[in-house]
Design a protein around this motif. Structure first.
Motif, PDB file in Angstrom:
ATOM      1  N   MET A  64      77.587  62.105  83.438  1.00 39.58           N
ATOM      2  CA  MET A  64      78.696  61.731  84.324  1.00 39.58           C
ATOM      3  C   MET A  64      80.020  61.969  83.606  1.00 39.58           C
ATOM      4  O   MET A  64      80.068  62.117  82.381  1.00 39.58           O
ATOM      5  CB  MET A  64      78.554  60.268  84.741  1.00 39.58           C
ATOM      6  CG  MET A  64      78.604  59.285  83.579  1.00 39.58           C
ATOM      7  SD  MET A  64      78.074  57.610  84.040  1.00 39.58           S
ATOM      8  CE  MET A  64      76.289  57.818  84.110  1.00 39.58           C
TER       9      MET A  64
ATOM     10  N   ASP B 287      79.425  68.376  79.129  1.00 36.98           N
ATOM     11  CA  ASP B 287      78.953  67.649  80.308  1.00 36.98           C
ATOM     12  C   ASP B 287      79.621  66.290  80.510  1.00 36.98           C
ATOM     13  O   ASP B 287      79.226  65.531  81.387  1.00 36.98           O
ATOM     14  CB  ASP B 287      77.435  67.440  80.210  1.00 36.98           C
ATOM     15  CG  ASP B 287      76.680  68.757  80.159  1.00 36.98           C
ATOM     16  OD1 ASP B 287      77.110  69.691  80.847  1.00 36.98           O
ATOM     17  OD2 ASP B 287      75.681  68.843  79.421  1.00 36.98           O
TER      18      ASP B 287
ATOM     19  N   GLY C 294      78.166  59.247  91.887  1.00 34.40           N
ATOM     20  CA  GLY C 294      79.101  59.836  90.937  1.00 34.40           C
ATOM     21  C   GLY C 294      78.469  60.281  89.643  1.00 34.40           C
ATOM     22  O   GLY C 294      79.165  60.489  88.646  1.00 34.40           O
ATOM     23  N   VAL C 295      77.150  60.426  89.632  1.00 40.69           N
ATOM     24  CA  VAL C 295      76.421  60.908  88.456  1.00 40.69           C
ATOM     25  C   VAL C 295      76.003  62.347  88.733  1.00 40.69           C
ATOM     26  O   VAL C 295      75.347  62.629  89.733  1.00 40.69           O
ATOM     27  CB  VAL C 295      75.183  60.035  88.170  1.00 40.69           C
ATOM     28  CG1 VAL C 295      74.375  60.607  87.023  1.00 40.69           C
ATOM     29  CG2 VAL C 295      75.603  58.601  87.882  1.00 40.69           C
ATOM     30  N   SER C 296      76.376  63.262  87.839  1.00 37.23           N
ATOM     31  CA  SER C 296      76.136  64.671  88.115  1.00 37.23           C
ATOM     32  C   SER C 296      74.687  65.086  87.933  1.00 37.23           C
ATOM     33  O   SER C 296      74.227  66.045  88.555  1.00 37.23           O
ATOM     34  CB  SER C 296      77.032  65.538  87.214  1.00 37.23           C
ATOM     35  OG  SER C 296      76.782  65.259  85.844  1.00 37.23           O
ATOM     36  N   ARG C 297      73.934  64.352  87.097  1.00 38.53           N
ATOM     37  CA  ARG C 297      72.554  64.768  86.788  1.00 38.53           C
ATOM     38  C   ARG C 297      71.751  63.577  86.297  1.00 38.53           C
ATOM     39  O   ARG C 297      72.248  62.751  85.537  1.00 38.53           O
ATOM     40  CB  ARG C 297      72.602  65.863  85.718  1.00 38.53           C
ATOM     41  CG  ARG C 297      71.270  66.423  85.267  1.00 38.53           C
ATOM     42  CD  ARG C 297      71.544  67.634  84.371  1.00 38.53           C
ATOM     43  NE  ARG C 297      70.353  68.078  83.667  1.00 38.53           N
ATOM     44  CZ  ARG C 297      69.962  67.626  82.483  1.00 38.53           C
ATOM     45  NH1 ARG C 297      70.699  66.703  81.869  1.00 38.53           N
ATOM     46  NH2 ARG C 297      68.873  68.075  81.894  1.00 38.53           N
TER      47      ARG C 297
ATOM     48  N   CYS D  16      73.845  51.973  88.053  1.00 42.37           N
ATOM     49  CA  CYS D  16      72.904  52.787  87.275  1.00 42.37           C
ATOM     50  C   CYS D  16      71.786  51.928  86.701  1.00 42.37           C
ATOM     51  O   CYS D  16      70.613  52.338  86.674  1.00 42.37           O
ATOM     52  CB  CYS D  16      73.636  53.530  86.167  1.00 42.37           C
ATOM     53  SG  CYS D  16      74.693  54.884  86.745  1.00 42.37           S
TER      54      CYS D  16
ATOM     55  N   ALA E  54      71.693  59.844  92.664  1.00 43.52           N
ATOM     56  CA  ALA E  54      72.572  59.776  91.493  1.00 43.52           C
ATOM     57  C   ALA E  54      73.903  60.459  91.795  1.00 43.52           C
ATOM     58  O   ALA E  54      74.976  59.935  91.453  1.00 43.52           O
ATOM     59  CB  ALA E  54      71.894  60.434  90.296  1.00 43.52           C
ATOM     60  N   GLU E  55      73.861  61.616  92.435  1.00 39.77           N
ATOM     61  CA  GLU E  55      75.095  62.334  92.791  1.00 39.77           C
ATOM     62  C   GLU E  55      75.955  61.518  93.743  1.00 39.77           C
ATOM     63  O   GLU E  55      77.189  61.525  93.647  1.00 39.77           O
ATOM     64  CB  GLU E  55      74.743  63.676  93.416  1.00 39.77           C
ATOM     65  CG  GLU E  55      74.151  64.676  92.420  1.00 39.77           C
ATOM     66  CD  GLU E  55      73.662  65.937  93.097  1.00 39.77           C
ATOM     67  OE1 GLU E  55      73.878  66.069  94.323  1.00 39.77           O
ATOM     68  OE2 GLU E  55      73.065  66.786  92.408  1.00 39.77           O
ATOM     69  N   ALA E  56      75.313  60.787  94.654  1.00 40.09           N
ATOM     70  CA  ALA E  56      76.063  59.953  95.594  1.00 40.09           C
ATOM     71  C   ALA E  56      76.778  58.808  94.882  1.00 40.09           C
ATOM     72  O   ALA E  56      77.749  58.258  95.399  1.00 40.09           O
ATOM     73  CB  ALA E  56      75.128  59.401  96.668  1.00 40.09           C
TER      74      ALA E  56
ATOM     75  N   ASN F  20      67.964  62.551  91.829  1.00 38.97           N
ATOM     76  CA  ASN F  20      69.206  63.306  91.657  1.00 38.97           C
ATOM     77  C   ASN F  20      70.105  63.213  92.880  1.00 38.97           C
ATOM     78  O   ASN F  20      71.328  63.128  92.753  1.00 38.97           O
ATOM     79  CB  ASN F  20      68.896  64.770  91.340  1.00 38.97           C
ATOM     80  CG  ASN F  20      68.899  65.046  89.848  1.00 38.97           C
ATOM     81  OD1 ASN F  20      69.922  64.922  89.193  1.00 38.97           O
ATOM     82  ND2 ASN F  20      67.733  65.358  89.308  1.00 38.97           N
ATOM     83  N   ARG F  21      69.521  63.197  94.053  1.00 38.95           N
ATOM     84  CA  ARG F  21      70.324  63.101  95.270  1.00 38.95           C
ATOM     85  C   ARG F  21      71.120  61.809  95.310  1.00 38.95           C
ATOM     86  O   ARG F  21      72.311  61.801  95.634  1.00 38.95           O
ATOM     87  CB  ARG F  21      69.426  63.223  96.506  1.00 38.95           C
ATOM     88  CG  ARG F  21      70.224  63.305  97.812  1.00 38.95           C
ATOM     89  CD  ARG F  21      69.372  63.759  98.972  1.00 38.95           C
ATOM     90  NE  ARG F  21      68.429  62.733  99.405  1.00 38.95           N
ATOM     91  CZ  ARG F  21      67.114  62.857  99.381  1.00 38.95           C
ATOM     92  NH1 ARG F  21      66.568  63.968  98.913  1.00 38.95           N
ATOM     93  NH2 ARG F  21      66.327  61.883  99.798  1.00 38.95           N
TER      94      ARG F  21
END
Length: 416
Positions: free
Chosen positions: A113, A91, A41-44, A124, A37-39, A34-35
């Protein structure tokens, strides 16, 4: 390597993901995913693993929903090995990506996203590929991952035999081998094995006498003997002899049937030794070639009659591109429903032919088939049912060059 080549932020992120994921425990892995993924641009991001029976996709972390493989978008991504995306008004965009290590299907990765462009999609996909490799490496020593893939407790004989089993599916550019076995949690003495050495696929199926801890132990000893001989470079005859000797020495009251095969991937030459087992089946161009591989079987493994000094007979045949070989235990075709009707060899092969003609991959064909066998018995098998199938599909040969034709150097050595 060009020292002046610049490294972009995406490459640095993926490098950091690999480093962090390698050091993470299974409990920490979702946090790491998750860390990063957020970097990007993916929220979850949520990792889902397929259960032992390939019916459900189960989350790696607690608190997330599970999905039925045959009735969800997540399951569609797993079954087809393809990305699936849907719009979610709450979402944004929900994307399902298959998690696979080569031919072995592990589960799916869910990503939420706002938008998806080509660059983000590429990153991804790379993250999903890396995660599959990380999960494959960690599940060899992680009870957490094994627990997540189970829906109920497993019996001791099953635990012992499953500890010896290889991945369900393996493959190269020339061949794919895949297997299934049931009952998943109460397995007795059935097992399968497949592996590669150089240009050879080795595939084995074993069926131990009985349905208890002793039969599972006999199968485990036979598997260990097979691998020990194979890794020492033994041919099929001496390999079967090694298994005979191991069973006779350590478990003289037990025996098992089995088939040992070798497929030379460059030439398509198949060699096999049948030790008291149902003969292999050959499917060619969507047709079963009746009795094509039926030979006089050898005695079962571990019987005194097989230790009289005679050499095990090894047979061979040349395959054609696209040929599929089936190894199976008698629990597959002899499974009876409440009316006493057997599942039968004809229904067994017809199911594979129809699924293949419909465009299903080899692992998906067997997943559907073993579920059909279970449904025939209302999920209560009286005997182990194991199927192993491999397909030889060599790359297309290079086109012949006409004499005197000039070919650009960059094209030489490329396959169509």
């Amino acid at each position: 390597m060009d020292r002046n080549m610049s490294v972009g932020p995406g490459e640095r992120l993926l490098e950091e993901l690999v480093r962090a994921a390698q050091l993470a425990s299974p409990a920490e892995l979702p946090v790491v995913v998750n860390r990063f993924a957020e970097a990007m641009g993916v929220s979850r991001a949520v990792v889902y693993l397929v259960d032992v029976q390939q019916r459900l996709l189960l989350p790696l972390v607690e608190g997330e929903p599970e999905f039925e493989l045959d009735a969800s978008l997540a399951g569609w991504a797993y079954r087809t090995g393809s990305l699936r995306a849907e719009e979610d008004h709450a979402d944004g965009l929900n994307v399902w990506m298959p998690l696979a290590d080569g031919a072995e299907r592990l589960g799916v990765l869910e990503l939420n996203m706002d938008t998806l462009d080509g660059l983000k999609l590429r990153r991804c996909r790379t993250m999903a590929l890396i995660l599959a490799l990380i999960i494959t490496s960690k599940r060899t020593y992680s009870d957490t991952i094994a627990q997540r893939m189970r829906t109920r407790p497993m019996e001791l004989p099953t635990e012992m035999v499953r500890a010896f089993l290889p991945p369900r599916s393996i493959g190269t550019g020339r061949v794919v081998s895949t297997a299934v076995l049931e009952p998943a949690y109460e397995l007795g003495g059935d097992a399968f094995d497949h592996s590669f050495t150089e240009d050879v696929l080795h595939a084995t199926i074993l069926d131990g006498m009985g349905h208890n801890l002793a039969s599972g132990l006999a199968t485990s000893v036979a598997m260990a003997g097979c691998r020990n001989a194979r890794r020492s470079g033994a041919d099929l005859g001496p390999l079967a002899g090694t298994v005979d000797e191991a069973l006779a020495k350590w478990l003289p009251e037990q025996f098992c049937t089995g088939i040992f095969t070798q497929l030379h991937m460059r030439t398509g030459v198949l060699r096999w030794c049948n030790c008291g087992h149902p003969p292999p089946l050959l499917i060619r161009r969507h047709r079963l070639l009746h009795k094509a591989l039926e030979r006089q079987p050898e005695p079962p493994l571990g019987l005194p009659a097989s230790l009289a000094g005679t050499t095990r007979q090894v047979h061979d045949v040349s395959l054609e591109p696209g040929d599929r070989i089936l190894l199976y235990s008698d629990g597959v075709v002899e499974s009876r429903n409440e009316e006493g009707e057997e599942f039968g060899l004809e229904r067994f092969t017809d199911y594979i032919i129809r699924s293949t003609a419909a465009g299903q991959s080899a692992p998906e064909v067997l997943r559907l088939l073993i579920h059909a066998v279970l449904e025939h018995r209302h999920n209560e098998l009286s005997d182990d049912a194991t199927i192993l199938m491999f397909e030889w599909q060599p790359p297309d040969p290079l086109p012949q060059e006409p004499e005197g034709a000039a070919v650009a150097p960059v094209l030489r050595g490329c396959r169509r």
